[in-house]
Design an enzyme around this catalytic site. Structure first.
Site, PDB file in Angstrom:
ATOM      1  N   LYS A   4      -4.901  -2.136  16.033  1.00 16.31           N
ATOM      2  CA  LYS A   4      -5.389  -1.205  15.395  1.00 16.31           C
ATOM      3  C   LYS A   4      -6.512  -0.286  16.258  1.00 16.31           C
ATOM      4  O   LYS A   4      -6.560   0.903  15.999  1.00 16.31           O
ATOM      5  CB  LYS A   4      -6.042  -1.576  14.082  1.00 16.31           C
ATOM      6  N   ASN A  31       9.421  -6.301   5.848  1.00 16.56           N
ATOM      7  CA  ASN A  31       8.415  -6.967   5.185  1.00 16.56           C
ATOM      8  C   ASN A  31       8.061  -6.380   3.741  1.00 16.56           C
ATOM      9  O   ASN A  31       7.174  -6.831   2.993  1.00 16.56           O
ATOM     10  CB  ASN A  31       7.012  -6.441   5.718  1.00 16.56           C
ATOM     11  N   SER A  36      -7.892  -0.487   9.822  1.00 18.29           N
ATOM     12  CA  SER A  36      -8.395  -1.851   9.198  1.00 18.29           C
ATOM     13  C   SER A  36      -9.681  -2.214   9.449  1.00 18.29           C
ATOM     14  O   SER A  36     -10.260  -2.017  10.642  1.00 18.29           O
ATOM     15  CB  SER A  36      -7.482  -3.071   9.465  1.00 18.29           C
ATOM     16  N   ALA A  37     -10.446  -2.727   8.353  1.00 13.38           N
ATOM     17  CA  ALA A  37     -11.926  -3.156   8.806  1.00 13.38           C
ATOM     18  C   ALA A  37     -11.983  -4.367   9.701  1.00 13.38           C
ATOM     19  O   ALA A  37     -13.127  -4.654  10.155  1.00 13.38           O
ATOM     20  CB  ALA A  37     -12.626  -3.553   7.332  1.00 13.38           C
ATOM     21  N   ILE A  46       0.800  -1.149   0.279  1.00  9.15           N
ATOM     22  CA  ILE A  46       0.005  -0.155  -0.178  1.00  9.15           C
ATOM     23  C   ILE A  46       0.776   1.206   0.016  1.00  9.15           C
ATOM     24  O   ILE A  46       0.726   2.297  -0.750  1.00  9.15           O
ATOM     25  CB  ILE A  46      -0.923   0.100   1.267  1.00  9.15           C
ATOM     26  N   ARG A  89     -16.401 -10.276   0.451  1.00 12.70           N
ATOM     27  CA  ARG A  89     -15.676  -9.202   0.787  1.00 12.70           C
ATOM     28  C   ARG A  89     -15.804  -7.896  -0.021  1.00 12.70           C
ATOM     29  O   ARG A  89     -16.190  -8.168  -1.207  1.00 12.70           O
ATOM     30  CB  ARG A  89     -14.318  -9.572   0.850  1.00 12.70           C
ATOM     31  N   ASN A 123      -1.328 -14.945   2.381  1.00 16.29           N
ATOM     32  CA  ASN A 123      -2.642 -15.323   3.259  1.00 16.29           C
ATOM     33  C   ASN A 123      -3.847 -14.624   2.481  1.00 16.29           C
ATOM     34  O   ASN A 123      -4.944 -15.393   2.775  1.00 16.29           O
ATOM     35  CB  ASN A 123      -2.414 -14.343   4.510  1.00 16.29           C
ATOM     36  N   ASN A 124      -3.535 -13.821   1.726  1.00 15.44           N
ATOM     37  CA  ASN A 124      -4.547 -13.088   1.250  1.00 15.44           C
ATOM     38  C   ASN A 124      -5.213 -13.695  -0.253  1.00 15.44           C
ATOM     39  O   ASN A 124      -4.365 -14.397  -0.864  1.00 15.44           O
ATOM     40  CB  ASN A 124      -4.671 -11.724   0.911  1.00 15.44           C
ATOM     41  N   PHE A 131     -10.644  -1.899   3.572  1.00 14.33           N
ATOM     42  CA  PHE A 131     -11.260  -3.271   3.455  1.00 14.33           C
ATOM     43  C   PHE A 131     -10.246  -4.180   2.898  1.00 14.33           C
ATOM     44  O   PHE A 131      -9.094  -4.543   3.501  1.00 14.33           O
ATOM     45  CB  PHE A 131     -12.700  -3.022   2.880  1.00 14.33           C
ATOM     46  N   TYR A 181      -4.155  -8.638  16.107  1.00  8.78           N
ATOM     47  CA  TYR A 181      -3.598  -7.604  14.991  1.00  8.78           C
ATOM     48  C   TYR A 181      -4.758  -6.528  15.028  1.00  8.78           C
ATOM     49  O   TYR A 181      -4.380  -5.173  15.207  1.00  8.78           O
ATOM     50  CB  TYR A 181      -3.552  -8.129  13.283  1.00  8.78           C
TER      51      TYR A 181
END
Ligand code: WQD
Length: 348
Positions: free
Chosen positions: A162, A35, A134-135, A12, A241, A208-209, A188, A158
């Site tokens: 937030k 990361n 984050s959502a 991002i 989602r 993971n996503n 989201f 996590y």
């Protein structure tokens, strides 16, 4: 206007960095690169050079938990008579599953690191921050679309970090309501890639996503996609989602900076999503339709911590920021595949 972008070499952050520089901001990128790859910075420079865009952004390899580094960044900017006027804060750990394994590391990096940053900002009288929330903080929910006043009930460490940071920001704002300007953006599902194919999502290890997993199946790095459950209370049984194009999300950050610049002081939290819910099967079908590729999959058991549906009500972002998503699911698939095709092994 000088902006400090923490976590600016991540998926991002790098897209936001590119947009800020293109729009003429003076950008300082702080990243520990734990990361992300330093090749991201090369990709940003390649893009800017290809477009003949003058740039002088600075990269600082550092950790937000290191107060000395933060003090030096703010002091040096002041000495150059070019003080940091706003911070876009993305630096932090973001794996839900990893946060269960090593919660204290998540609390240390995300919360203590942010506390460090906010103390430094306060001391240097930099009172303007856009925070990457984050959502996930909404937790298990059976209501969709989700508005910002939805109950906050994170179900993983996590998400709890937030929430802690949003609370810290609120307390700081309340301590000096004349000065602080805070915008917490609740993401989201950011997906896709920059249309140039030079920047994209390159998770370390097994993704993971969903979306990066699909593009890695498409490029042949994964044999098939595992779909976690087809027995959810949704139209086709797979999870729903809110997938937002990374460039729409990035543009939302620049609109948030403009919003903060227009205010004397404020504290806002705002959902950033497409406002549309798509199921896993719909994502797979659209990806196959857009690329002409076949994405083999196996249906597996549900994943712990998943919910049936989660998608945003984005009316507040439209009202306050004048922002709305412009890119379709098809564009997400085309841009995501364009990145993966051009970078089969990501940045390395
Ligand atoms: C999306 C859908 C899965 C992978 C996560 C974080 C959240 C935020 C965004 C940071 C779900 C299904 C997934 C796979 C699958 N990140 N799926 N097979 O869980 O909505 O949100 O990323 O802020 O914090 O929780 O995103 O992409 O993991 O899952 O079937 O290999 O795809 O069950 O329905 P999620 P996701």
């Amino acid at each position: 206007m000088r902006v400090l972008l923490t976590g600016g070499s991540g998926f991002i952050g790098s897209h936001i960095a590119l947009l800020l520089i293109e729009r003429g901001y003076d950008v300082l990128i702080l990243d520990s690169f734990v990361n992300s790859s330093t090749n991201v910075i090369k990709a940003i420079k390649t893009y800017l050079d290809n477009k003949n865009i003058n740039h002088s952004f600075k990269i600082i390899n550092g950790d937000i938990r290191d107060k000395k580094t933060l003090d030096r960044i703010f002091d040096d900017s002041a000495k150059e008579f070019n003080p940091i006027q706003s911070v876009i804060h993305l630096a932090g750990l973001k794996s839900v599953s990893q946060s269960f394994i090593d919660p204290l590391h998540y609390w240390n990096v995300n919360v203590c690191g942010t506390q460090n940053l906010l103390s430094t900002m306060n001391e240097h009288e930099c009172f303007s921050i856009v925070f990457s929330s984050s959502a996930t903080i909404y937790g298990l929910t059976d209501s969709a679309p989700i508005t910002e006043d939805h109950k906050i009930s994170p179900i993983n460490p996590y998400g709890k970090t937030k929430v802690a940071i949003e609370n810290m920001l609120y307390d700081l704002y309340k301590s000096n309501m004349k000065s602080w300007k805070v915008c917490s953006l609740r993401y989201f599902n950011p997906v896709g890639a920059h249309s140039s194919g030079l920047l994209g999502e390159d998770p370390i290890g097994i993704p993971n996503n969903l979306f990066p997993y699909i593009t890695q199946v498409a490029i042949g790095r994964r044999n098939h996609l595992n779909i976690f459950g087809d027995d959810w209370a949704t139209t086709d049984g797979s999870g729903v989602r809110d997938y937002i194009h990374i460039m729409d999300l990035s543009e939302g950050h620049l609109d948030a900076i403009d919003y903060l610049n227009s205010k004397e002081s404020c504290f806002e939290f705002i959902n950033l999503g497409s406002g549309i819910g798509y199921s896993v099967f719909q994502i797979v079908s659209q990806f196959e339709l857009s690329t002409g590729l076949d994405i083999p999959f196996l249906v597996k058991d549900r994943r712990d911590g998943d919910v049936a549906k989660c998608y945003a009500d984005i009316s507040k972002a439209k009202k306050l920021l004048g922002w709305k998503p412009k890119r379709s699911l098809e564009q997400i698939c085309l841009d995501g595949w364009n990145w993966q095709k051009k970078n089969p092994n990501g940045y390395n």
